[in-house]
Design an enzyme around this catalytic site. Structure first.
Site, PDB file in Angstrom:
ATOM      1  N   GLU A   7       0.811  -1.355   0.033  1.00 46.48           N
ATOM      2  CA  GLU A   7      -0.187   0.180   0.102  1.00 46.48           C
ATOM      3  C   GLU A   7       1.009   1.230  -0.117  1.00 46.48           C
ATOM      4  OE1 GLU A   7      -3.530   1.858   2.704  1.00 46.48           O
ATOM      5  OE2 GLU A   7      -3.538  -0.113   2.048  1.00 46.48           O
ATOM      6  N   LYS A   8       2.184   1.155   0.510  1.00 43.37           N
ATOM      7  CA  LYS A   8       2.949   2.498   0.696  1.00 43.37           C
ATOM      8  C   LYS A   8       4.221   1.908   0.839  1.00 43.37           C
ATOM      9  CE  LYS A   8       0.669   3.436   4.365  1.00 43.37           C
ATOM     10  NZ  LYS A   8       0.038   2.377   4.838  1.00 43.37           N
ATOM     11  N   ASP A 103      -3.029  -2.644   3.016  1.00 47.75           N
ATOM     12  CA  ASP A 103      -3.228  -2.737   4.598  1.00 47.75           C
ATOM     13  C   ASP A 103      -4.645  -3.372   4.739  1.00 47.75           C
ATOM     14  OD1 ASP A 103      -1.258  -1.014   5.080  1.00 47.75           O
ATOM     15  OD2 ASP A 103      -2.519   1.057   5.437  1.00 47.75           O
ATOM     16  N   ASP A 105      -7.619  -3.634   5.700  1.00 42.78           N
ATOM     17  CA  ASP A 105      -8.983  -3.024   6.138  1.00 42.78           C
ATOM     18  C   ASP A 105      -9.632  -2.828   4.887  1.00 42.78           C
ATOM     19  OD1 ASP A 105      -7.680  -0.887   5.189  1.00 42.78           O
ATOM     20  OD2 ASP A 105      -7.455   0.330   6.882  1.00 42.78           O
ATOM     21  N   TYR A 328      -0.382  -2.625  13.310  1.00 43.08           N
ATOM     22  CA  TYR A 328      -1.513  -1.778  12.304  1.00 43.08           C
ATOM     23  C   TYR A 328      -2.317  -0.847  13.372  1.00 43.08           C
ATOM     24  CZ  TYR A 328      -4.460  -0.269   8.623  1.00 43.08           C
ATOM     25  OH  TYR A 328      -5.364   0.254   7.999  1.00 43.08           O
ATOM     26  N   ARG A 330      -4.808   1.594  12.435  1.00 45.28           N
ATOM     27  CA  ARG A 330      -5.905   2.004  11.816  1.00 45.28           C
ATOM     28  C   ARG A 330      -7.034   0.935  12.160  1.00 45.28           C
ATOM     29  NH1 ARG A 330      -5.890   6.456   7.735  1.00 45.28           N
ATOM     30  NH2 ARG A 330      -3.707   7.275   7.767  1.00 45.28           N
TER      31      ARG A 330
END
Length: 645
Positions: A7-8, A103, A105, A328, A330
């Site tokens: 994701e990043k 991520d 989610d 993680y 979030r």
């Protein structure tokens, strides 16, 4: 070639670190020793197309063009990351195996899926994509996650749910922002009146609270305390419990409003014998609190350190990505997988090394205990936020980072402490025909609460009861009338507003909706709540006064202009329930989207007939200072990129 799509960049580097070396750092990806590659997104590489991307005429805001509902949805490359999108798409087409490492989610699922979709792969190649869920960036955790890859098709409902939310946000925010901005212009408002499916109900909570405080009229009420004495001379107090005969003189909270009634009771009991008719001693137990999810952490950090929700989220991202000290962040979950229990020794050793908690507290933990937080059935895509096994080599944390890390460590450590045990004593006393009750709690075992005591000695003036026995002679030496006044609710703070957003069911009157909402996440998600609150400040709908959050004149004007149901939490929280149903395969995309599209037409029509008096005379110069900011805000900030929530 196997391609890992993170994701990043920080996650991409963490993945590459545990894969075959030597590595070749290329532009936008890392080539591994065995020929495989790791690349990454930089957040969303794609964004929803603007209305004018569908038709040039939509550049001008006209009521007869609304509602705008695309027949075929379009994405477009974000200008700042267009180069990285090209790199990722080129690598996707070359790869024989794709590994989705977004991520864990809903948003992380969609973020990578939409890039894979943009690459226009064959159905067979798309169905062979693997999915890994990484919630801890330390090497051992990343290796373990990579070894537990699943089929990405298992997560398609999660992606569809995220897509439905993004598109619904676009439809709702873009159409209603245009509609009510045009309506506001009739009242002289020159800026954008943005409306969103979460931001507007959050603003509504604050406006209604502020108005309740302003309109509050304090009323006196009266309590009677009996001063009781044992034969040994020991004294204690008992509170009068009014009988049903007093109901005509009481409010809905059963507070006595007639002073003469309270004075009469006080005079009747003075210097009278008292009869102890019943003595209840109820053992009570309070289990340790569960480890944090993001909202619970943000609430505690605001109460303890006055940190904003956004500040806490930013610190958590640093602790997760830069320092790798927490899992993680979030997360909306407060439970842990059962196999995480086996890592407790290593995690506590890291906490000790990193000064996450007092040495004595860590050493006194009972690692044979197992709280209810370890529960596989309660863990889905991600788990609670906890410390990792990472040891800092030097003191690398800033002051605020250490504070947040300390909160996370303490909450995890509490899982290895016993329950707080106390006894609740309740003495039922009759005096001159009146009923009185004396209450007190006696601590039996502090248990986990020893971790939460402040450095200052706990207050010892809590009411205590002497040793009592049913039937023993007591004497009421005096009756004291206490005049008190009803108090208005407090202004929202960041902590209480976050708490309201997560526990939104208590603000809903409909019992059926309330029941549904108790099972959902509330207003917004763990990842978006901080941003929503900040957005309302930026749009000049809210302001800060110390720790208090208050609505501005513009914020109130908007809430008192738009239809009431747009600023109530019922609708938006039900959206979350419906989106969860899509993710769990119990509802479809169309079942969610079609009713929304029909409702939009009604709301657009209504926007042109509403009374706009509440907006007249409001200055918008502080909100829209820069020349031309109307168009810039209108086109970019008010509704685009799925952020008008």
């Amino acid at each position: 070639m196997k391609l890992y799509i993170a994701e990043k960049p920080s996650l991409g580097r963490a993945i590459a670190d545990v894969l075959p070396k030597p590595h070749k750092k290329q532009d936008g990806f890392i080539e591994l020793g065995n020929g495989d590659c790791v690349t990454w997104c930089i957040g969303h590489l794609l964004e929803q197309a603007e209305p004018e991307d569908y038709d040039e005429r939509y550049k001008k805001w006209l009521i007869h063009d609304l509602p705008i509902v695309p027949s075929e949805w379009k994405f477009k490359a974000k200008p700042k990351t267009k180069k990285q999108l090209s790199t990722v798409k080129r690598l996707i087409k070359k790869a024989s195996v794709l590994v989705h490492a977004g991520d864990p989610d809903r948003e992380g699922q969609l973020l990578v899926d939409e890039v894979i979709q943009e690459a226009k792969l064959s159905q067979s190649k798309k169905s062979s994509v693997e999915r890994v869920l990484i919630s801890d960036l330390n090497p051992s955790a990343v290796k373990k996650a990579l070894s537990q890859a699943k089929s990405n098709t298992e997560f398609m409902p999660l992606s569809i749910s995220a897509l439905a939310r993004a598109r619904a946000d676009w439809l709702y925010g873009m159409n209603l922002t245009r509609a009510f901005t045009l309506a506001g212009q009739k009242a002289g408002i020159q800026g954008v009146l943005s409306v969103g499916r979460v931001q507007t109900p959050v603003l509504g909570l604050v406006v209604r609270r502020d108005e309740e405080i302003e309109n509050f009229v304090s009323k006196p009420f009266y309590e009677v305390m009996a001063i009781l004495q044992k034969q040994t001379g020991e004294q204690f107090e008992a509170k009068w419990i009014p009988s049903d005969a007093c109901l005509p003189y009481m409010d809905e909270e059963k507070r006595v409003l007639l002073k003469s009634l309270a004075e009469n009771v006080a005079s009747r009991i003075k210097n009278k014998p008292a009869d102890l008719t019943e003595l209840e001693q109820i053992p009570k137990k309070q289990n340790p609190p569960l480890p944090y999810n993001l909202s619970a952490l943000q609430i505690d950090a605001n109460k303890r350190f006055a940190m904003s929700a956004k500040q806490v989220l930013d610190i958590c991202q640093s602790l997760y990505e830069k320092h790798k000290l927490i899992t993680y962040p979030r997360s909306d979950n407060r439970y842990l997988p059962k196999d995480h229990y086996n890592e407790r020794n290593d995690i506590l050793a890291a906490m000790l090394n990193n000064k996450g908690e007092k040495e004595s507290h860590i050493k006194n933990a009972d690692l044979s205990l197992k709280s209810k937080c370890w529960n596989d059935k309660k863990v889905e895509a991600h788990h609670a936020i906890i410390p990792t096994k990472k040891h800092l080599k030097t003191a690398q944390l800033g002051h605020h980072e250490q504070q947040v890390y300390g909160l996370i460590c303490r909450q995890y450590l509490a899982q290895f402490y016993p329950a707080y045990l106390y006894s609740q004593t309740k003495a039922h006393i009759q005096i001159s025909g009146g009923k009185f009750i004396a209450k007190a709690d006696t601590v039996i075992d502090m248990g986990f609460k020893i971790l939460y005591q402040s450095n200052k000695k706990e207050s010892e003036d809590k009411k205590q009861l002497p040793m009592l026995e049913v039937g023993e002679p007591l004497h009421c030496t005096d009756g004291v009338v206490m005049e008190k006044h009803t108090q208005p609710p407090n202004f929202y703070t960041e902590a209480t507003l976050l708490s309201a957003m997560t526990g939104i069911a208590r603000y809903v009157k409909d019992s059926d909706i309330k029941k549904v909402l108790k099972e959902t996440d509330g207003l917004g998600t763990e990842a978006t709540r901080a941003g929503i609150i900040e957005l309302l400040f930026k749009r000049n709908f809210l302001s800060r006064e110390g720790k208090s959050i208050k609505s501005t004149e513009l914020g109130r004007g908007l809430i008192n202009t738009i239809p009431n149901n747009l600023s109530l939490p019922d609708r938006t929280a039900l959206w979350e329930s419906q989106l969860t149903n899509i993710a769990q395969k119990t509802a479809s995309y169309n079942q969610f989207m079609l009713p929304l599209q029909n409702e939009l037409s009604e709301l657009v029509g209504l926007s042109q007939t509403i009374n706009t008096d509440a907006l007249k005379g409001i200055s918008t110069t502080s909100a829209f200072k820069k020349k031309g900011s109307y168009r810039k805000t209108r086109r970019k900030s008010a509704y685009t990129k799925g952020k008008s929530k």
